[in-house]
Design a protein around this motif. Structure first.
Motif, PDB file in Angstrom:
ATOM      1  N   ALA A 148       0.821  -1.216   0.000  1.00 10.19           N
ATOM      2  CA  ALA A 148       0.000   0.000   0.000  1.00 10.19           C
ATOM      3  C   ALA A 148       0.853   1.264   0.000  1.00 10.19           C
ATOM      4  O   ALA A 148       0.358   2.351  -0.301  1.00 10.19           O
ATOM      5  CB  ALA A 148      -0.931  -0.009   1.207  1.00 10.19           C
ATOM      6  N   GLN A 149       2.124   1.128   0.381  1.00  8.59           N
ATOM      7  CA  GLN A 149       3.023   2.279   0.420  1.00  8.59           C
ATOM      8  C   GLN A 149       3.661   2.506  -0.950  1.00  8.59           C
ATOM      9  O   GLN A 149       4.126   1.560  -1.589  1.00  8.59           O
ATOM     10  CB  GLN A 149       4.122   2.052   1.463  1.00  8.59           C
ATOM     11  N   ALA A 150       3.683   3.756  -1.388  1.00  6.85           N
ATOM     12  CA  ALA A 150       4.301   4.082  -2.670  1.00  6.85           C
ATOM     13  C   ALA A 150       5.809   3.856  -2.608  1.00  6.85           C
ATOM     14  O   ALA A 150       6.453   4.123  -1.595  1.00  6.85           O
ATOM     15  CB  ALA A 150       4.000   5.523  -3.055  1.00  6.85           C
ATOM     16  N   VAL A 151       6.356   3.369  -3.712  1.00  6.16           N
ATOM     17  CA  VAL A 151       7.783   3.085  -3.807  1.00  6.16           C
ATOM     18  C   VAL A 151       8.490   4.263  -4.482  1.00  6.16           C
ATOM     19  O   VAL A 151       8.019   4.770  -5.503  1.00  6.16           O
ATOM     20  CB  VAL A 151       8.029   1.798  -4.611  1.00  6.16           C
ATOM     21  N   VAL A 152       9.591   4.675  -3.926  1.00  9.16           N
ATOM     22  CA  VAL A 152      10.428   5.690  -4.549  1.00  9.16           C
ATOM     23  C   VAL A 152      11.807   5.061  -4.766  1.00  9.16           C
ATOM     24  O   VAL A 152      12.569   4.879  -3.822  1.00  9.16           O
ATOM     25  CB  VAL A 152      10.545   6.956  -3.678  1.00  9.16           C
ATOM     26  N   ALA A 153      12.079   4.684  -6.013  1.00 11.02           N
ATOM     27  CA  ALA A 153      13.333   4.005  -6.344  1.00 11.02           C
ATOM     28  C   ALA A 153      14.280   4.990  -7.018  1.00 11.02           C
ATOM     29  O   ALA A 153      13.887   5.719  -7.936  1.00 11.02           O
ATOM     30  CB  ALA A 153      13.075   2.819  -7.261  1.00 11.02           C
ATOM     31  N   THR A 154      15.515   4.996  -6.552  1.00 12.54           N
ATOM     32  CA  THR A 154      16.533   5.878  -7.120  1.00 12.54           C
ATOM     33  C   THR A 154      17.696   5.033  -7.616  1.00 12.54           C
ATOM     34  O   THR A 154      18.296   4.275  -6.854  1.00 12.54           O
ATOM     35  CB  THR A 154      17.036   6.883  -6.073  1.00 12.54           C
ATOM     36  N   LEU A 155      17.984   5.123  -8.912  1.00 12.48           N
ATOM     37  CA  LEU A 155      19.067   4.358  -9.511  1.00 12.48           C
ATOM     38  C   LEU A 155      20.296   5.238  -9.685  1.00 12.48           C
ATOM     39  O   LEU A 155      20.194   6.461  -9.848  1.00 12.48           O
ATOM     40  CB  LEU A 155      18.641   3.788 -10.868  1.00 12.48           C
ATOM     41  N   ARG A 156      21.442   4.575  -9.662  1.00 12.10           N
ATOM     42  CA  ARG A 156      22.709   5.273  -9.893  1.00 12.10           C
ATOM     43  C   ARG A 156      23.270   4.858 -11.235  1.00 12.10           C
ATOM     44  O   ARG A 156      23.165   3.694 -11.627  1.00 12.10           O
ATOM     45  CB  ARG A 156      23.718   4.932  -8.791  1.00 12.10           C
ATOM     46  N   ALA A 157      23.852   5.810 -11.928  1.00 11.12           N
ATOM     47  CA  ALA A 157      24.466   5.507 -13.216  1.00 11.12           C
ATOM     48  C   ALA A 157      25.614   4.538 -13.024  1.00 11.12           C
ATOM     49  O   ALA A 157      26.305   4.544 -12.001  1.00 11.12           O
ATOM     50  CB  ALA A 157      24.957   6.791 -13.893  1.00 11.12           C
ATOM     51  N   ALA A 158      25.821   3.695 -14.033  1.00 12.73           N
ATOM     52  CA  ALA A 158      26.883   2.701 -13.943  1.00 12.73           C
ATOM     53  C   ALA A 158      28.259   3.343 -13.944  1.00 12.73           C
ATOM     54  O   ALA A 158      29.235   2.760 -13.505  1.00 12.73           O
ATOM     55  CB  ALA A 158      26.773   1.714 -15.104  1.00 12.73           C
ATOM     56  N   ARG A 159      28.342   4.541 -14.431  1.00 15.65           N
ATOM     57  CA  ARG A 159      29.587   5.296 -14.365  1.00 15.65           C
ATOM     58  C   ARG A 159      29.233   6.766 -14.234  1.00 15.65           C
ATOM     59  O   ARG A 159      28.100   7.174 -14.453  1.00 15.65           O
ATOM     60  CB  ARG A 159      30.454   5.075 -15.604  1.00 15.65           C
ATOM     61  N   THR A 160      30.183   7.600 -13.869  1.00 18.85           N
ATOM     62  CA  THR A 160      29.920   9.018 -13.676  1.00 18.85           C
ATOM     63  C   THR A 160      29.607   9.675 -15.007  1.00 18.85           C
ATOM     64  O   THR A 160      30.330   9.515 -15.981  1.00 18.85           O
ATOM     65  CB  THR A 160      31.146   9.705 -13.042  1.00 18.85           C
ATOM     66  N   LEU A 161      28.524  10.417 -15.039  1.00 17.38           N
ATOM     67  CA  LEU A 161      28.101  11.092 -16.248  1.00 17.38           C
ATOM     68  C   LEU A 161      27.980  12.578 -15.960  1.00 17.38           C
ATOM     69  O   LEU A 161      27.626  12.993 -14.866  1.00 17.38           O
ATOM     70  CB  LEU A 161      26.762  10.532 -16.728  1.00 17.38           C
ATOM     71  N   ALA A 162      28.214  13.353 -16.977  1.00 18.19           N
ATOM     72  CA  ALA A 162      28.293  14.790 -16.765  1.00 18.19           C
ATOM     73  C   ALA A 162      26.943  15.473 -16.713  1.00 18.19           C
ATOM     74  O   ALA A 162      26.796  16.519 -16.131  1.00 18.19           O
ATOM     75  CB  ALA A 162      29.133  15.420 -17.891  1.00 18.19           C
ATOM     76  N   ALA A 163      25.947  14.902 -17.367  1.00 16.91           N
ATOM     77  CA  ALA A 163      24.664  15.589 -17.436  1.00 16.91           C
ATOM     78  C   ALA A 163      23.549  14.574 -17.348  1.00 16.91           C
ATOM     79  O   ALA A 163      23.746  13.393 -17.541  1.00 16.91           O
ATOM     80  CB  ALA A 163      24.558  16.382 -18.740  1.00 16.91           C
ATOM     81  N   VAL A 164      22.371  15.053 -17.063  1.00 17.27           N
ATOM     82  CA  VAL A 164      21.224  14.180 -16.878  1.00 17.27           C
ATOM     83  C   VAL A 164      20.400  14.134 -18.148  1.00 17.27           C
ATOM     84  O   VAL A 164      20.352  15.084 -18.911  1.00 17.27           O
ATOM     85  CB  VAL A 164      20.346  14.673 -15.711  1.00 17.27           C
ATOM     86  N   THR A 165      19.762  13.011 -18.398  1.00 15.89           N
ATOM     87  CA  THR A 165      18.844  12.888 -19.515  1.00 15.89           C
ATOM     88  C   THR A 165      17.469  12.527 -18.997  1.00 15.89           C
ATOM     89  O   THR A 165      17.336  11.838 -18.010  1.00 15.89           O
ATOM     90  CB  THR A 165      19.314  11.815 -20.514  1.00 15.89           C
ATOM     91  N   VAL A 166      16.459  13.009 -19.658  1.00 19.26           N
ATOM     92  CA  VAL A 166      15.090  12.597 -19.362  1.00 19.26           C
ATOM     93  C   VAL A 166      14.554  12.017 -20.657  1.00 19.26           C
ATOM     94  O   VAL A 166      13.899  12.692 -21.427  1.00 19.26           O
ATOM     95  CB  VAL A 166      14.233  13.790 -18.914  1.00 19.26           C
ATOM     96  N   SER A 167      14.905  10.789 -20.931  1.00 23.36           N
ATOM     97  CA  SER A 167      14.507  10.188 -22.191  1.00 23.36           C
ATOM     98  C   SER A 167      14.513   8.689 -22.077  1.00 23.36           C
ATOM     99  O   SER A 167      15.167   8.113 -21.227  1.00 23.36           O
ATOM    100  CB  SER A 167      15.470  10.601 -23.318  1.00 23.36           C
ATOM    101  N   GLY A 168      13.719   8.058 -22.960  1.00 18.62           N
ATOM    102  CA  GLY A 168      13.790   6.617 -23.117  1.00 18.62           C
ATOM    103  C   GLY A 168      14.615   6.320 -24.341  1.00 18.62           C
ATOM    104  O   GLY A 168      15.057   7.204 -25.056  1.00 18.62           O
ATOM    105  N   SER A 169      14.846   5.051 -24.579  1.00 19.19           N
ATOM    106  CA  SER A 169      15.580   4.674 -25.775  1.00 19.19           C
ATOM    107  C   SER A 169      14.739   4.982 -26.994  1.00 19.19           C
ATOM    108  O   SER A 169      13.522   5.051 -26.939  1.00 19.19           O
ATOM    109  CB  SER A 169      15.924   3.187 -25.734  1.00 19.19           C
ATOM    110  N   PRO A 170      15.372   5.162 -28.166  1.00 19.81           N
ATOM    111  CA  PRO A 170      14.605   5.506 -29.352  1.00 19.81           C
ATOM    112  C   PRO A 170      13.695   4.387 -29.809  1.00 19.81           C
ATOM    113  O   PRO A 170      12.788   4.613 -30.590  1.00 19.81           O
ATOM    114  CB  PRO A 170      15.695   5.801 -30.395  1.00 19.81           C
ATOM    115  N   GLY A 171      13.899   3.171 -29.376  1.00 23.03           N
ATOM    116  CA  GLY A 171      13.005   2.072 -29.694  1.00 23.03           C
ATOM    117  C   GLY A 171      12.806   1.212 -28.477  1.00 23.03           C
ATOM    118  O   GLY A 171      13.767   0.674 -27.936  1.00 23.03           O
TER     119      GLY A 171
END
Length: 760
Positions: A106-129
């Motif tokens: 019943a409790q909402a889940v808030v999941a936070t993932l870490r990039a596999a390596r350090t990245l300089a900028a954030v993306t808000v996108s899915g894969s093109p397919g």
């Protein structure tokens, strides 16, 4: 007709005849037509510069099962709770996966993932397919983000970046668009709106224009035979379109659009909770074109003038043990094509007016203590009235339809063995006339179906389904289908499918464009149902390229027909209709489709799709001349290449998208002056040239919720210069505006628009 009207009234009076808020697969595709589960809700994101940013298309699934979903455009998910599962896996290519223990669903889940390596900028996108990793049917998800790569004014304009579905004008006058999928026309794709069969019957010709793109939250494109739960009409594939729900957290969405051809459009999506259990939603659309366009100077409008008004009003009720949705759709569409106004009252004109009213409902009984169990009912009723004229030749079409689908789902022992079973009923009443043809029939089809799913850990999924339907005109019909998904590794998936399809063609409405001509109509055989078998095989490989999410998908599908309605326009003065099986046992009709698609991210926020598609579609042509010959199907390009590239600045402040398509040559009617068609054996074969088209768009988003966009279509400027034969004398025996359209009719077009969604 009284029983039809009574059925429609009953459909509305039953509480909850709803559209869809259903259990979803990882692609967002409804797994069935009912929501019969308790849902675990949550979000998936990452933290960049102390700000939480959603991850679009992240996979969320119960460990050891195939029950999962993908996050939507703002990182949200809603996942069915499974009794025996408490470990939740959250993964995204290029990020470290996380496994969570869920103590209280019943409790909402808030999941936070870490990039596999350090990245300089954030993306808000899915894969093109995005290929659904859970669904055993090869299914591609077209999300709102993908749709926003173009204006997407309606469903017919929603596939510009999709390699599997291609859209083109059906003729040079009506403005109708047709899709091709696995080498076959759109009538062989079962197109549902929230699991209700919608673009069928008299909506086949213009139905793609009846679903505004801004109403759509996602499109699931499944290749091959679909699930037996949804009916028997799927032959080459199945599409399901999800619309904005009454309980959507996005309370308001506005869209405006205008283009250089004089087309204007406005859309509104509105949803509002009434109380804790009830919510209401309204979807509205208005569009018009009143400017005459004649770029090749042949005296005919390249695009018809039109006005369309379209609306949905829907309600939703949701509690722990019961869910219901119900509402009404209304459509008015008026078109005026043909010669320019300056030709006066004697001008050759095409007119079409459609009035459509539809009632829908969905109800489901929920079992919170047994989320794998459920009982749901879909009801749908519609009335469709259409009048048209092709010059002085009038057309009249009426359709009354009542559809019901009752589904029960449960397990056998444990969740490795699940099944769905149910009853369905379809009543279609058609009244069509186009001199000299009358097409009147009433179809009454009760059916029963069952589908069993076996799941072995996260490796194997096997689905075996069958349905039995009794057609009042064509007797008993058995529809077996099977789907297999096997994970060869964590990143390599094999899928296989096979099944039978059955449908009754609508001779007139499905060939509307051919009647914009002086051709004589020759109907040579009694209407028979079309029957096909489809087989498919696909491999999908996920991998990382330069640390970025990438995928490669290759598939092959073959559709063979036991019988098919053959539409023969090789005779320059006539159009012939006859059944494939009327030409003898050696007659063939088949479509082979091969496609390879590569999706990569060369850099952060930069998506690239490259795809190649090959069709081999052949039909035995014979009919009136006694002999037969296997020929390539008309207007099907053998080759198609697609290149799509998209780049976004952080937080999607600016987005840039471009799509280049190359369409290869296709067979067209051989209509040279002086040619007389007397034999298929010695008939010359003509092909159109290949051509390329370019689409591009740039958009700018603001923190206030406003977004403006500027784009263009067919920016290569290529157009077919003479799509109409003898346009100067449209009442002559040689006039033909329906059989020679193989490319764009209009040149480059530029559009502007805005989107507004208040910030929450």
């Amino acid at each position: 007709m009284h029983y039809l009207l009574l059925g429609l009234l009953l459909a509305v009076s039953i509480p909850g005849l709803a559209q869809s808020d259903t259990l979803s697969t990882s692609s967002g595709q409804p797994a069935d037509t009912l929501r019969t589960v308790t849902l675990l809700r949550g979000t998936v994101g990452e933290t960049v510069s102390n700000k939480r940013v959603p991850l679009v298309g992240a996979n969320v699934y119960w460990l050891g099962t195939t029950i999962g979903v993908s996050t939507d455009s703002v990182g949200r998910f809603a996942l069915p709770v499974v009794d025996a599962a408490r470990r939740l896996v959250v993964s995204y290519v290029g990020y470290q996966s996380d496994t969570l223990t869920i103590a209280d669903p019943a409790q909402a889940v808030v999941a936070t993932l870490r990039a596999a390596r350090t990245l300089a900028a954030v993306t808000v996108s899915g894969s093109p397919g995005q290929i659904d990793r859970i669904n055993p049917i090869q299914t591609e998800l077209i999300t709102q983000r993908t749709l926003a790569k173009a204006a997407c004014c309606n469903l017919s304009e929603s596939f510009e970046t999709n390699a599997s579905v291609s859209v083109s004008f059906a003729d040079a006058v009506t403005g109708a668009k047709q899709i091709q999928f696995l080498g076959l026309g759109g009538q062989y794709v079962q197109t549902n709106v929230e699991n209700i069969p919608t673009i069928r019957g008299l909506a086949t010709t213009f139905g793609l224009n009846y679903i505004p793109g801004t109403w759509i939250t996602s499109i699931d494109v499944g290749k091959g035979a679909g699930s037996v739960v949804n009916g028997y009409e799927s032959m080459s594939g199945q599409m399901n379109i999800e619309l904005q729900k009454p309980d959507s957290p996005d309370r308001l969405f506005l869209n405006g659009y205008a283009n250089s051809f004089g087309r204007f459009e406005g859309n509104v999506n509105w949803s509002q909770p009434i109380n804790k259990k009830w919510s209401v939603g309204v979807l509205g659309h208005a569009s018009t074109q009143q400017a005459e366009i004649d770029q090749n100077g042949d005296g005919f409008r390249d695009l018809p003038l039109y006005t369309q008004l379209n609306a949905i009003n829907r309600y939703k009720y949701s509690s722990d043990r019961f869910m219901a949705q119900f509402g009404v759709k209304a459509l008015y569409d008026n078109r005026d094509g043909g010669q320019l106004s300056r030709f006066g009252p004697t001008r050759y004109d095409f007119g079409n007016t459609t009035k459509r009213l539809e009632f829908f409902s969905k109800t489901a009984i929920l079992f919170p203590d047994k989320p794998y169990k459920g009982l749901g009912l879909i009801l749908n009723g519609l009335t469709h009235d259409q009048t048209a004229n092709f010059g002085y030749r009038p057309y009249l079409g009426q359709q009354r339809t009542l559809y019901a689908n009752l589904i029960y789902q449960n397990i056998i022992g444990n969740t490795n063995h699940t099944y769905k079973a149910g009853l369905s009923y379809l009543l279609d009443d058609y009244r069509e006339s186009l001199t000299p043809i009358q097409q009147n029939r009433t179809e009454s089809v009760p059916g029963v179906f069952a589908e069993y799913t076996y799941t072995d850990s996260d490796k194997l999924t096997l689905v075996l389904g069958g349905r039995f339907d009794y057609h009042n005109l064509f007797g008993a019909q058995w529809t077996p289908r099977a789907h297999l998904k096997y994970n060869l590794s964590n990143s390599l998936t094999l899928r296989a499918s096979g099944g039978r399809g059955f449908r009754v063609p609508n001779l007139l409405i499905e060939n509307f464009g051919y009647f914009v001509s002086s051709r004589a109509i020759v109907n040579e055989s009694t209407l028979q149902p079309e029957i096909s078998w489809n087989y498919g095989l696909s491999l999908s490989q996920d991998f990382q390229l330069l640390g970025m999410k990438s995928s490669f998908v290759v598939d092959y599908h073959r559709t063979t027909f036991q019988n098919q309605l053959i539409v023969d326009v090789d005779h320059p003065r006539e159009i012939h209709f006859y059944n494939l099986n009327s030409q003898g046992r050696s007659a063939q009709s088949y479509a082979n489709s091969f496609q390879a698609e590569l999706n990569v991210q060369p850099a952060r926020r930069f998506d690239v799709k490259v795809a190649y598609r090959l069709f081999d579609v052949q039909q035995t042509m014979g009919g009136p001349f006694g002999e037969s010959r296997l020929l390539p199907k008309m207007m099907v390009a053998r080759d198609r290449v697609l290149l799509n590239a998209g780049y976004a600045l952080p937080f999607d402040k600016w987005k840039f998208d471009a799509t280049l398509q190359w369409n290869g040559p296709r067979r067209i009617p051989y209509l040279r002056e002086g040619y007389v068609h007397t034999s298929y054996e010695n008939m010359p074969i003509a092909y159109s040239p290949g051509f390329a088209t370019l689409y591009a768009q740039v958009s700018r988003a603001f923190r206030s919720g406003w977004e403006v966009y500027l784009g263009g279509e067919n920016l290569t400027g290529f157009r077919q210069t003479n799509p109409i034969i003898n346009p100067s004398d449209p009442y002559s025996a040689s006039f033909d505006a329906g059989s020679q359209v193989w490319g764009p009719i209009t040149g480059a077009m530029v559009y502007v628009g805005f989107r507004f969604k208040p910030q929450r």
